[in-house]
Design a protein around this motif. Structure first.
Motif, PDB file in Angstrom:
ATOM      1  N   PRO A 117       0.812  -1.222   0.000  1.00 37.42           N
ATOM      2  CA  PRO A 117       0.000   0.000   0.000  1.00 37.42           C
ATOM      3  C   PRO A 117       0.845   1.271   0.000  1.00 37.42           C
ATOM      4  O   PRO A 117       1.957   1.294   0.527  1.00 37.42           O
ATOM      5  N   SER A 118       0.307   2.306  -0.598  1.00 43.45           N
ATOM      6  CA  SER A 118       0.971   3.611  -0.550  1.00 43.45           C
ATOM      7  C   SER A 118       0.854   4.172   0.856  1.00 43.45           C
ATOM      8  O   SER A 118      -0.016   3.777   1.647  1.00 43.45           O
ATOM      9  N   THR A 119       1.729   5.122   1.174  1.00 46.32           N
ATOM     10  CA  THR A 119       1.686   5.755   2.488  1.00 46.32           C
ATOM     11  C   THR A 119       0.332   6.411   2.721  1.00 46.32           C
ATOM     12  O   THR A 119      -0.243   6.309   3.814  1.00 46.32           O
ATOM     13  N   ARG A 120      -0.195   7.047   1.693  1.00 45.66           N
ATOM     14  CA  ARG A 120      -1.483   7.732   1.840  1.00 45.66           C
ATOM     15  C   ARG A 120      -2.602   6.762   2.164  1.00 45.66           C
ATOM     16  O   ARG A 120      -3.386   6.980   3.096  1.00 45.66           O
ATOM     17  N   GLU A 176      -4.773   6.370   5.605  1.00 45.83           N
ATOM     18  CA  GLU A 176      -6.233   6.462   5.601  1.00 45.83           C
ATOM     19  C   GLU A 176      -6.855   5.270   6.318  1.00 45.83           C
ATOM     20  O   GLU A 176      -7.828   5.414   7.066  1.00 45.83           O
ATOM     21  N   SER A 177      -6.302   4.083   6.075  1.00 44.91           N
ATOM     22  CA  SER A 177      -6.866   2.883   6.710  1.00 44.91           C
ATOM     23  C   SER A 177      -6.704   2.916   8.225  1.00 44.91           C
ATOM     24  O   SER A 177      -7.490   2.317   8.959  1.00 44.91           O
ATOM     25  N   LEU A 178      -5.687   3.624   8.685  1.00 50.87           N
ATOM     26  CA  LEU A 178      -5.412   3.721  10.122  1.00 50.87           C
ATOM     27  C   LEU A 178      -6.057   4.952  10.750  1.00 50.87           C
ATOM     28  O   LEU A 178      -5.997   5.138  11.967  1.00 50.87           O
ATOM     29  N   GLY A 179      -6.620   5.815   9.918  1.00 55.48           N
ATOM     30  CA  GLY A 179      -7.280   7.003  10.429  1.00 55.48           C
ATOM     31  C   GLY A 179      -6.339   8.074  10.917  1.00 55.48           C
ATOM     32  O   GLY A 179      -6.655   8.806  11.869  1.00 55.48           O
ATOM     33  N   VAL A 180      -5.161   8.162  10.286  1.00 56.51           N
ATOM     34  CA  VAL A 180      -4.170   9.165  10.690  1.00 56.51           C
ATOM     35  C   VAL A 180      -3.672   9.913   9.466  1.00 56.51           C
ATOM     36  O   VAL A 180      -3.959   9.539   8.327  1.00 56.51           O
ATOM     37  N   GLN A 181      -2.916  10.960   9.709  1.00 53.21           N
ATOM     38  CA  GLN A 181      -2.250  11.669   8.632  1.00 53.21           C
ATOM     39  C   GLN A 181      -1.007  10.885   8.214  1.00 53.21           C
ATOM     40  O   GLN A 181      -0.389  10.192   9.019  1.00 53.21           O
ATOM     41  N   ALA A 182      -0.632  11.023   6.939  1.00 51.58           N
ATOM     42  CA  ALA A 182       0.511  10.264   6.425  1.00 51.58           C
ATOM     43  C   ALA A 182       1.786  10.527   7.220  1.00 51.58           C
ATOM     44  O   ALA A 182       2.596   9.615   7.452  1.00 51.58           O
ATOM     45  N   MET A 183       1.953  11.761   7.686  1.00 52.07           N
ATOM     46  CA  MET A 183       3.170  12.101   8.425  1.00 52.07           C
ATOM     47  C   MET A 183       3.303  11.298   9.704  1.00 52.07           C
ATOM     48  O   MET A 183       4.417  11.049  10.182  1.00 52.07           O
ATOM     49  N   HIS A 231       7.230   5.882  12.707  1.00 53.66           N
ATOM     50  CA  HIS A 231       7.454   4.447  12.892  1.00 53.66           C
ATOM     51  C   HIS A 231       8.262   3.823  11.750  1.00 53.66           C
ATOM     52  O   HIS A 231       9.055   2.913  11.990  1.00 53.66           O
ATOM     53  N   PHE A 232       8.045   4.291  10.534  1.00 47.48           N
ATOM     54  CA  PHE A 232       8.785   3.788   9.376  1.00 47.48           C
ATOM     55  C   PHE A 232       9.207   4.979   8.529  1.00 47.48           C
ATOM     56  O   PHE A 232       8.358   5.691   7.990  1.00 47.48           O
ATOM     57  N   ARG A 233      10.505   5.159   8.384  1.00 48.41           N
ATOM     58  CA  ARG A 233      11.002   6.371   7.732  1.00 48.41           C
ATOM     59  C   ARG A 233      10.810   6.357   6.226  1.00 48.41           C
ATOM     60  O   ARG A 233      10.809   7.407   5.584  1.00 48.41           O
ATOM     61  N   ASN A 234      10.658   5.151   5.626  1.00 53.98           N
ATOM     62  CA  ASN A 234      10.464   5.061   4.184  1.00 53.98           C
ATOM     63  C   ASN A 234       9.841   3.709   3.829  1.00 53.98           C
ATOM     64  O   ASN A 234       9.580   2.884   4.723  1.00 53.98           O
ATOM     65  N   LYS A 235       9.628   3.483   2.534  1.00 53.57           N
ATOM     66  CA  LYS A 235       8.970   2.244   2.095  1.00 53.57           C
ATOM     67  C   LYS A 235       9.811   1.018   2.410  1.00 53.57           C
ATOM     68  O   LYS A 235       9.269  -0.037   2.785  1.00 53.57           O
ATOM     69  N   LEU A 244       8.651  -2.306   4.420  1.00 55.61           N
ATOM     70  CA  LEU A 244       8.780  -3.677   3.913  1.00 55.61           C
ATOM     71  C   LEU A 244       9.526  -4.560   4.906  1.00 55.61           C
ATOM     72  O   LEU A 244       9.175  -5.725   5.105  1.00 55.61           O
ATOM     73  N   ASP A 245      10.570  -4.012   5.530  1.00 60.09           N
ATOM     74  CA  ASP A 245      11.292  -4.766   6.555  1.00 60.09           C
ATOM     75  C   ASP A 245      10.335  -5.199   7.663  1.00 60.09           C
ATOM     76  O   ASP A 245      10.360  -6.359   8.115  1.00 60.09           O
ATOM     77  N   GLY A 246       9.489  -4.283   8.093  1.00 59.62           N
ATOM     78  CA  GLY A 246       8.545  -4.604   9.158  1.00 59.62           C
ATOM     79  C   GLY A 246       7.498  -5.606   8.739  1.00 59.62           C
ATOM     80  O   GLY A 246       7.107  -6.483   9.526  1.00 59.62           O
TER      81      GLY A 246
END
Length: 216
Positions: A27-30, A34-41, A46-50, A54-56
């Motif tokens: 999934p994209s960050t956006r 949205e699925s978590l109900g938070v802003q992308a920032m 928790h995860f600095r990049n894609k 993926l590691d997580g």
């Protein structure tokens, strides 16, 4: 959902669920936000990049795989571990290409690898032999799951349909061996392609037992 209720594990689990539902698309960050109900920032706490995400995600898949326990017989432990790995990869087929590609493996990944190697080393495998066994077992499990998911043989009914289609298109006088296998093996009551996994795994484990003392 407030940001302070968000955790690294919640984010990774949401990403895994979305990848499962989408057939493997990360999934994209956006969309994840949205699925978590938070802003992308909020995700970047928790995860600095894609790649980190993926590691997580991969680490969560490794966490689902049964590990050898101290003192386990190596053949039984490797059998259970391989069967458990296959089940995890069927649940998360997008992970197959990622399982051993991560440059920053998580704690579950490291624990998994350490436990498998430790089990083999404690019961007669030299370092090189443990590496050979680990590589062979993973190649078999990953390859089998890829083939299993690609073939339209996920139930006895689908096996019958596929075999019947082969018989319609393959005259016995031209393709006698193919027809023989379809009729005498695949079309027998109760057959499923998943049965082949246990047979192949057993052969590999028996072969490793024969070789383990020769590898130094």
């Amino acid at each position: 959902m407030r940001r302070d209720t968000l955790t690294r594990e919640k984010v990774a689990r949401a990403a895994v669920a979305m990848a499962d539902e989408s057939g493997g698309k990360v999934p994209s960050t956006r969309k994840l936000a949205e699925s978590l109900g938070v802003q992308a920032m909020a995700l970047y706490h928790h995860f600095r990049n894609k790649d980190a995400l993926l590691d997580g995600m991969v680490d969560l898949v490794f966490a689902e795989v049964e590990l050898p326990a101290e003192g386990d017989d190596w053949k039984s432990a490797m059998h259970r571990r391989a069967a458990s790995m296959r089940e995890a990869l069927i649940r998360h087929p997008w992970a197959i290409a990622l399982m051993d590609s991560r440059a920053n493996p998580g704690p579950a990944t490291l624990q998994h690898h350490n436990a498998v190697i430790g089990c083999l080393r404690s019961q007669g495998f030299a370092v090189a032999g443990a590496a050979h066994a680990f590589s062979l077992l993973d190649a078999y499990v990953y390859g089998f799951v890829i083939q299993e998911l690609a073939l339209p043989l996920d139930s006895p009914e689908h096996v019958q349909e596929a075999a019947g289609s082969v018989l319609e298109q393959a005259p016995v006088d031209e393709y006698p061996h193919l027809v023989e296998m379809a009729v005498e093996h695949a079309m027998k009551p109760g057959y499923t392609y998943a049965d082949e996994f246990e047979i192949g795994l057993g052969l590999i484990l028996d072969g490793l037992e024969l070789k383990r003392e020769a590898w130094v």
